[in-house]
Scaffold this motif. Structure first.
Motif: not given
Length: 111
Positions: A79-90, A40-57
């Motif tokens: 705002p739940m999109s995760w396509v730009r996030i590498n889930m298995l990244g470093e 849940r924390l990871i999903r909410n972090s993704i949503i939060f990031w998307n809101y920050l990004y959209l606000t900047q745009r």
């Protein structure tokens, strides 16, 4: 429309989960709750990031028409999109790497 958002939420939970998200790999209830809380924390972090990004745009929109078009697209989507996030990244959380592309700086520690 609501059904699509619910399905997107379910797909995001599966995308964030490691392994087979339909099975509990932990036997203890407390471990299961911790795993679900982390998910849940990871999903909410993704949503939060998307809101920050959209606000900047929105803030950087060159004119009112572009801003209105962007607001319309935001209202029609989730705002739940995760396509730009590498889930298995470093991941590198050093101060240098935290200076991201849209100018959000890390918090300064108070000593």
């Amino acid at each position: 429309m609501q059904l699509n958002k619910v399905e997107l939420a379910n797909r995001s939970a599966r995308a964030v989960a490691i392994g087979n998200p339909r099975e509990f790999t932990r036997t203890e209830k407390e471990e299961q709750e911790i795993a679900e809380g982390c998910n849940r924390l990871i999903r909410n972090s993704i949503i939060f990031w998307n809101y920050l990004y959209l606000t900047q745009r929105l803030e950087r929109s060159p004119d009112a028409e572009t801003k209105e078009n962007l607001l319309g697209m935001i209202a029609a989507r989730s705002p739940m999109s995760w396509v730009r996030i590498n889930m298995l990244g470093e991941y590198d959380f050093s101060d240098e790497k935290l200076r991201d592309a849209i100018g959000i700086l890390p918090l300064k520690s108070v000593v």
